[in-house]
Design a protein around this motif. Sequence first.
Motif, PDB file in Angstrom:
ATOM      1  N   UNK A  19       0.807  -1.219   0.000  1.00  0.00           N
ATOM      2  CA  UNK A  19       0.000   0.000   0.000  1.00  0.00           C
ATOM      3  C   UNK A  19       0.840   1.269   0.000  1.00  0.00           C
ATOM      4  N   UNK A  20       2.110   1.164   0.428  1.00  0.00           N
ATOM      5  CA  UNK A  20       2.962   2.342   0.465  1.00  0.00           C
ATOM      6  C   UNK A  20       3.565   2.663  -0.899  1.00  0.00           C
ATOM      7  N   UNK A  21       3.542   1.680  -1.807  1.00  0.00           N
ATOM      8  CA  UNK A  21       4.121   1.883  -3.138  1.00  0.00           C
ATOM      9  C   UNK A  21       3.019   2.270  -4.114  1.00  0.00           C
ATOM     10  N   UNK A  22       3.286   3.298  -4.885  1.00  0.00           N
ATOM     11  CA  UNK A  22       2.312   3.811  -5.837  1.00  0.00           C
ATOM     12  C   UNK A  22       2.765   3.497  -7.261  1.00  0.00           C
ATOM     13  N   UNK A  23       1.843   3.646  -8.169  1.00  0.00           N
ATOM     14  CA  UNK A  23       2.138   3.429  -9.578  1.00  0.00           C
ATOM     15  C   UNK A  23       1.761   4.679 -10.361  1.00  0.00           C
ATOM     16  N   UNK A  24       2.719   5.205 -11.107  1.00  0.00           N
ATOM     17  CA  UNK A  24       2.485   6.378 -11.947  1.00  0.00           C
ATOM     18  C   UNK A  24       2.780   6.026 -13.398  1.00  0.00           C
ATOM     19  N   UNK A  25       2.066   6.657 -14.291  1.00  0.00           N
ATOM     20  CA  UNK A  25       2.249   6.413 -15.720  1.00  0.00           C
ATOM     21  C   UNK A  25       2.717   7.685 -16.404  1.00  0.00           C
ATOM     22  N   UNK A  26       3.662   7.515 -17.315  1.00  0.00           N
ATOM     23  CA  UNK A  26       4.231   8.642 -18.057  1.00  0.00           C
ATOM     24  C   UNK A  26       4.188   8.338 -19.545  1.00  0.00           C
ATOM     25  N   UNK A  52      17.674   1.359  -9.663  1.00  0.00           N
ATOM     26  CA  UNK A  52      18.540   1.090  -8.519  1.00  0.00           C
ATOM     27  C   UNK A  52      18.674   2.317  -7.626  1.00  0.00           C
ATOM     28  N   UNK A  53      18.770   3.477  -8.236  1.00  0.00           N
ATOM     29  CA  UNK A  53      18.987   4.706  -7.477  1.00  0.00           C
ATOM     30  C   UNK A  53      17.746   5.100  -6.671  1.00  0.00           C
ATOM     31  N   UNK A  54      16.572   5.031  -7.300  1.00  0.00           N
ATOM     32  CA  UNK A  54      15.340   5.486  -6.644  1.00  0.00           C
ATOM     33  C   UNK A  54      14.555   4.354  -5.968  1.00  0.00           C
ATOM     34  N   UNK A  55      15.049   3.105  -6.131  1.00  0.00           N
ATOM     35  CA  UNK A  55      14.342   1.947  -5.582  1.00  0.00           C
ATOM     36  C   UNK A  55      12.919   1.882  -6.128  1.00  0.00           C
ATOM     37  N   UNK A  56      12.803   1.905  -7.430  1.00  0.00           N
ATOM     38  CA  UNK A  56      11.509   1.815  -8.104  1.00  0.00           C
ATOM     39  C   UNK A  56      11.584   0.727  -9.171  1.00  0.00           C
ATOM     40  N   UNK A  57      10.437   0.420  -9.755  1.00  0.00           N
ATOM     41  CA  UNK A  57      10.371  -0.490 -10.900  1.00  0.00           C
ATOM     42  C   UNK A  57       9.885   0.305 -12.098  1.00  0.00           C
ATOM     43  N   UNK A  58      10.606   0.197 -13.208  1.00  0.00           N
ATOM     44  CA  UNK A  58      10.243   0.920 -14.426  1.00  0.00           C
ATOM     45  C   UNK A  58       9.959  -0.092 -15.526  1.00  0.00           C
ATOM     46  N   UNK A  59       8.799   0.014 -16.127  1.00  0.00           N
ATOM     47  CA  UNK A  59       8.455  -0.816 -17.283  1.00  0.00           C
ATOM     48  C   UNK A  59       7.871   0.102 -18.352  1.00  0.00           C
ATOM     49  N   UNK A  60       8.058  -0.284 -19.589  1.00  0.00           N
ATOM     50  CA  UNK A  60       7.514   0.560 -20.656  1.00  0.00           C
ATOM     51  C   UNK A  60       7.123  -0.269 -21.874  1.00  0.00           C
ATOM     52  N   UNK A  61       6.135   0.230 -22.565  1.00  0.00           N
ATOM     53  CA  UNK A  61       5.747  -0.251 -23.885  1.00  0.00           C
ATOM     54  C   UNK A  61       5.836   0.941 -24.808  1.00  0.00           C
ATOM     55  N   UNK A  62       6.909   0.986 -25.561  1.00  0.00           N
ATOM     56  CA  UNK A  62       7.121   2.148 -26.406  1.00  0.00           C
ATOM     57  C   UNK A  62       7.315   3.381 -25.561  1.00  0.00           C
ATOM     58  N   UNK A  63       6.480   4.391 -25.781  1.00  0.00           N
ATOM     59  CA  UNK A  63       6.623   5.675 -25.105  1.00  0.00           C
ATOM     60  C   UNK A  63       5.772   5.770 -23.843  1.00  0.00           C
ATOM     61  N   UNK A  64       5.086   4.663 -23.498  1.00  0.00           N
ATOM     62  CA  UNK A  64       4.266   4.618 -22.292  1.00  0.00           C
ATOM     63  C   UNK A  64       5.073   3.940 -21.177  1.00  0.00           C
ATOM     64  N   UNK A  65       5.378   4.710 -20.120  1.00  0.00           N
ATOM     65  CA  UNK A  65       6.179   4.208 -19.019  1.00  0.00           C
ATOM     66  C   UNK A  65       5.324   4.081 -17.768  1.00  0.00           C
ATOM     67  N   UNK A  66       5.622   3.036 -16.987  1.00  0.00           N
ATOM     68  CA  UNK A  66       4.971   2.884 -15.689  1.00  0.00           C
ATOM     69  C   UNK A  66       6.040   2.754 -14.615  1.00  0.00           C
ATOM     70  N   UNK A  67       5.896   3.557 -13.567  1.00  0.00           N
ATOM     71  CA  UNK A  67       6.862   3.586 -12.472  1.00  0.00           C
ATOM     72  C   UNK A  67       6.163   3.198 -11.190  1.00  0.00           C
ATOM     73  N   UNK A  68       6.680   2.182 -10.500  1.00  0.00           N
ATOM     74  CA  UNK A  68       6.124   1.719  -9.229  1.00  0.00           C
ATOM     75  C   UNK A  68       7.143   1.958  -8.122  1.00  0.00           C
ATOM     76  N   UNK A  69       6.697   2.564  -7.045  1.00  0.00           N
ATOM     77  CA  UNK A  69       7.594   2.824  -5.919  1.00  0.00           C
ATOM     78  C   UNK A  69       6.936   3.721  -4.905  1.00  0.00           C
TER      79      UNK A  69
END
Length: 345
Positions: A19-26, A52-69
């Motif tokens: 619950x403390x980790x959020x998901x944002x889309x870019x 590694x630096x921000x302790x997040x997970x980054x995934x993308x499909x083309x120009x759509x990025x999702x960041x979890x942390x």
Amino acid sequence: MKTSKAVNPVDGENTVTDPKRHSLTLHLEPEDNFRLTNLCGQFDQHLRQLEKHFDVEISNRGFQFQIKGLPLAAQKTINLLQELYSVTAKEQLAPEKIHLYLQESNHENTVDEKRVIKTTVDDESAPVSIHTRKGLIRGRGPNQNYYIRGVQTHDLTFGIGPAGTGKTYLAVACAVEALERDEVRRIILVRPAVEAGEKLGFLPGDLSQKVDPYLRPMYDALYEMLGFEKVDKLIEKNVIEVAPLAYMRGRTLNDSFIIMDEAQNTTKEQMKMFLTRLGFGSTAVVTGDITQVDLPSSQMSGLKHVIGILQGVKDIRFAFFESKDVVRHTLVQKIVDLYEQHESK
């Protein structure tokens, strides 16, 4: 031209168990495959650096990025991705450049007021740049900006802090800028010839060649900003001068940009002698790391001594760097912190 946009994910999509980790889309715009490849790096190595630096997970499909942390880390990642994508329009990214941008993102928005002397300028830590023919050099973080601004506005500036914080490099860049603008007639490089814990013995060659090994960091910066041929010609014309500290007594240096590196290895007498060489139309920058003194234990460092004497003088700038300002390998920052912790016990 459209700008990149960050939006929250649609309901039910990519839910996070913590619950403390959020998901944002870019979504990055404008869509350009070459810029996207530049941003991500080979095998997505640039994205892995950010993870590694921000302790997040980054995934993308083309120009759509999702960041979890964690919320703040995820937002910082979004902001940096947008900044890096804008940079890809004009330069090629590399792991070293990503590291510099990550270091810059770590800095707080204000300078530590306990460690620096405030002047009448409204925001001394605001971004500032150095212009040379080889390109633009800008400060990374508030402490570097404060240091650069001090060199550009004060006749005497001290840059004090651990290795890898850009003290010498930025001083040389300011010297090159002043020379190219005809604000000074020559650059003088000074360094005490003290070995780092070992005796090197007799060194062959003339006086300049004997002290060259001690001045290598400044030479490297000059070569990068002016080119090898240009530097060699300026040395031949004595526009760039190597002046061993031991031979400075009796001189008056007018219309010069003087840099003394590794000043922690000066004695109290040598520091006083050097500072009293400053002539009309000259600028002096003194750099050093008071945690790495190579003098015999019976001798006090002239750099440590001068802090207590001159700090607070209106026309003299002291800029202090910390481990967070290190722009070398990430391990260097950790090593500096651990040594400080060990020595404080």
